[in-house]
Design a protein around this motif. Sequence first.
Motif, mmCIF file in Angstrom:
data_model
loop_
_atom_site.group_PDB
_atom_site.id
_atom_site.type_symbol
_atom_site.label_atom_id
_atom_site.label_comp_id
_atom_site.label_asym_id
_atom_site.label_seq_id
_atom_site.Cartn_x
_atom_site.Cartn_y
_atom_site.Cartn_z
ATOM 1 N N ASN A 1 104.440 -55.893 -58.823
ATOM 2 C CA ASN A 1 105.035 -56.456 -60.030
ATOM 3 C C ASN A 1 106.559 -56.337 -59.972
ATOM 4 N N LYS A 2 107.234 -56.914 -60.969
ATOM 5 C CA LYS A 2 108.698 -56.980 -60.967
ATOM 6 C C LYS A 2 109.320 -55.582 -60.907
ATOM 7 N N ASN B 1 117.030 -60.974 -59.457
ATOM 8 C CA ASN B 1 116.402 -62.234 -59.885
ATOM 9 C C ASN B 1 116.118 -63.141 -58.695
ATOM 10 N N VAL C 1 113.158 -61.593 -56.652
ATOM 11 C CA VAL C 1 111.891 -61.745 -57.392
ATOM 12 C C VAL C 1 111.430 -63.198 -57.333
ATOM 13 N N GLU D 1 107.938 -64.384 -55.720
ATOM 14 C CA GLU D 1 106.962 -65.101 -56.553
ATOM 15 C C GLU D 1 106.667 -66.484 -55.990
#
Length: 83
Positions: free
Chosen positions: A2-3, A73, A76, A80
């Motif tokens: 997860n982040k 950012n 991520v 993703e």
Amino acid sequence: MNKDEILEKINAILVDEFEVDSDVITPEANLKDTLGLDSLDYVDLVVTIEANLGVKLTEPDFVGIATFQDFYNMIVCKIESKN
């Protein structure tokens, strides 16, 4: 992953690779100034992130990256988009 786990891993990599105190790595801190990056250090950063997180970084990815939050950012989004 997860982040939050991604951010923790990035910070651990940066602390280890660039020998900085984790306290200076904050989302609003300037990436280049805090890590003392020169052009060769950017190469090290790219190689280290690619090796540890499996994302490919290119020079255009760093356009507009000023803070750690910008860097987070970008990483991520790349992770993703792989999934």
